[in-house]
Design an enzyme around this catalytic site. Structure first.
Site, PDB file in Angstrom:
ATOM      1  CD  GLN A 144      -2.936   0.765   2.043  1.00 58.14           C
ATOM      2  OE1 GLN A 144      -3.985   0.010   1.594  1.00 58.14           O
ATOM      3  NE2 GLN A 144      -3.231   1.395   3.258  1.00 58.14           N
ATOM      4  CD  GLU A 173      -1.715   8.407   2.872  1.00 57.77           C
ATOM      5  OE1 GLU A 173      -0.497   8.311   2.821  1.00 57.77           O
ATOM      6  OE2 GLU A 173      -2.683   7.532   3.594  1.00 57.77           O
ATOM      7  CG  ASP A 223       0.613   0.984   5.593  1.00 63.95           C
ATOM      8  OD1 ASP A 223       0.344  -0.276   6.162  1.00 63.95           O
ATOM      9  OD2 ASP A 223      -0.140   1.604   6.030  1.00 63.95           O
ATOM     10  CD  GLU A 245       1.589   1.722   9.246  1.00 63.77           C
ATOM     11  OE1 GLU A 245       0.358   1.835   9.073  1.00 63.77           O
ATOM     12  OE2 GLU A 245       2.187   2.468   8.969  1.00 63.77           O
ATOM     13  CE  LYS A 295      -3.787   5.493  10.941  1.00 68.01           C
ATOM     14  NZ  LYS A 295      -4.130   4.312   9.852  1.00 68.01           N
ATOM     15  NE  ARG A 297      -6.959   6.271   9.829  1.00 63.93           N
ATOM     16  CZ  ARG A 297      -7.929   5.692  10.492  1.00 63.93           C
ATOM     17  NH1 ARG A 297      -8.251   5.861  11.650  1.00 63.93           N
ATOM     18  NH2 ARG A 297      -8.279   4.469   9.836  1.00 63.93           N
ATOM     19  CB  SER A 298      -6.315   7.599   3.283  1.00 57.50           C
ATOM     20  OG  SER A 298      -7.157   7.116   3.759  1.00 57.50           O
ATOM     21  CE  LYS A 306       1.822   5.604   7.167  1.00 60.70           C
ATOM     22  NZ  LYS A 306       0.896   4.366   7.341  1.00 60.70           N
TER      23      LYS A 306
END
Length: 418
Positions: free
Chosen positions: A157, A201, A237, A282, A333, A362-363, A384
């Site tokens: 990803q 992102e 990730d 990740e 998160k 978050r995306s 991140k």
């Protein structure tokens, strides 16, 4: 200076994907705070539910009718009390199914900012005190695959730049921007169908296979390391839960045309770490495979093995991992768990047990910048949050401001990649 809550105001806004989300203002007798909730695309099963009945309007209604009257008159300084009341108003469910995790998140973060503002402090100062002087290293998505991409992009990803040798945060952000640009140039040469497309992102999307993606980011990071004379590593990730087929008990790499069982997945991850000297991996396994996380952690060195879907910022799940040494890092998160107090307890548990907390976007995000302050306040060595896209720049620029504000007191985090 008093900071008693006078009003809560909730409204509908939009994230960077154009999806509806919630924003909350907390007004005190002497201050003001505002926060909006992000949204993930690949969500862990153990995360709180974002909205009641999957409706932003329903969350706003519940804030106006039930939450705002209960919080009015309370002292915003009492963050744990405020957050506990949110749990009580939800009916003490574990997943905020009644008022919604996004509503709880926005209220909790807006309250913390309002409390800080009431005392004439920046949020990181209010939460972290005088010892909050260290800046995190930025972990930035440069190539997107998996659920964050389209076409014949890599199954993994995210391919993440990680300039962990930088001496200042500004230096690290500049390095990631340079890496991102050079990767774009390299992809133009590698793929004649590459048209400069980007994910939510801001990472590049290209019709290349997994090996090509590794070769591109590996070479670029080496080149930039040599140019800047400090270590610019990279990581992944994997988002392995999205690859896991429970019926077959296999990780399905569709674009590679490969299926791997748990043992083969472990060996594949170990080989990638060794071959490319990865500094960060990740979610290399699906969200219930604590055992494989522990085995990979035992078999690797000088790499952060990080759990996101595995832990979902949940202290109970983290403790399950701690018992068998599953991983050595955890994604934080706040909206996965609902409130700032819940997330702070998870961070404390992680740090007291030798896990590296990685504060994360978050995306589907907004221009909300609070995680920049949380990284400094809670001494998280890594953040991140992308490289170039606007909602990511909001966080990065806020950290640049914090570094500038701290002056000669600012230092980079003490990060040991083991």
């Amino acid at each position: 200076m008093s900071s008693f809550i006078e009003d809560l105001i909730a409204r509908k806004v939009f994230n960077n994907r154009g999806e509806e989300t919630i924003e909350v203002d907390v007004v005190t007798t002497s201050g003001f705070g505002r926060a909006s909730a992000p949204a993930g695309k690949s969500r862990g099963k153990a995360e709180v539910l974002p909205f009641p009945q999957d409706s932003v309007d329903e969350a706003i209604k519940k804030i106006e009718e039930f939450v705002a009257p209960e919080l009015a008159g309370l002292n915003a300084d009492s963050q744990e009390e405020i957050d506990e009341i949110l749990h009580e108003l939800d009916g003490c469910s574990k997943n905020f199914k009644n008022i919604g995790g996004s509503a709880a998140f926005a209220i909790s973060l807006a309250n913390a900012e309002a409390a800080a503002n009431s005392h004439g402090l920046l949020m990181y100062q209010f939460l972290g005190g005088n010892s909050a002087t260290s800046l995190p290293y930025p972990l930035g998505n440069c190539i997107s695959g998996g659920q964050h991409a389209t076409g014949k992009s890599p199954d993994i990803q995210e391919y993440l730049a990680f300039p962990h040798g930088a001496e200042t945060f500004l230096e690290a952000v500049a390095a990631n921007a340079k890496i991102h640009k050079k990767i774009g140039d390299a992809l133009k040469e590698k793929s004649n169908t590459f048209n400069g497309g980007k994910s939510d992102e801001g990472a590049w999307i290209a019709n290349i296979d997994t090996i090509d993606a590794f070769d591109v980011i590996s070479k670029v990071c080496d080149d930039v390391s040599n140019e800047l004379d400090f270590e610019c590593g990279f990581g992944l990730d994997v988002a392995a839960s999205s690859l896991w087929n429970a019926k077959e008990s296999k990780y399905v790499y569709s674009n590679e045309g490969v299926k791997r069982d748990s043992g083969e997945q472990l060996e594949y991850m170990r080989e990638l770490i060794e071959k490319y000297h990865l500094a960060y991996v990740e979610d290399p396994f699906h969200e219930e495979d604590f055992k494989s996380f522990a085995e990979l952690t035992r078999k690797t060195r000088n790499c952060l093995i990080c759990g996101d879907d595995l832990f979902t910022t949940n202290t109970e799940r983290l403790n399950n991992g701690i018992r068998i040494n599953a991983g050595n890092a955890i994604i934080i998160k706040v909206n996965q768990i609902g409130t700032l107090s819940d997330a702070a307890r998870t961070i404390e548990t992680a740090q007291s047990n030798g896990y590296i907390p990685v504060i994360s976007h978050r995306s589907g995000d907004t221009c909300d910048w609070h995680i920049a302050h949380l990284a400094v306040a809670y001494k998280c060595p890594v953040i991140k949050t992308g490289v170039v896209e606007g909602t990511r720049i909001a966080k990065l620029n806020e950290l640049i401001r914090i570094e500038h504000f701290l002056g000669n007191r600012a230092k980079m985090a003490d990060l040991k990649i083991r």
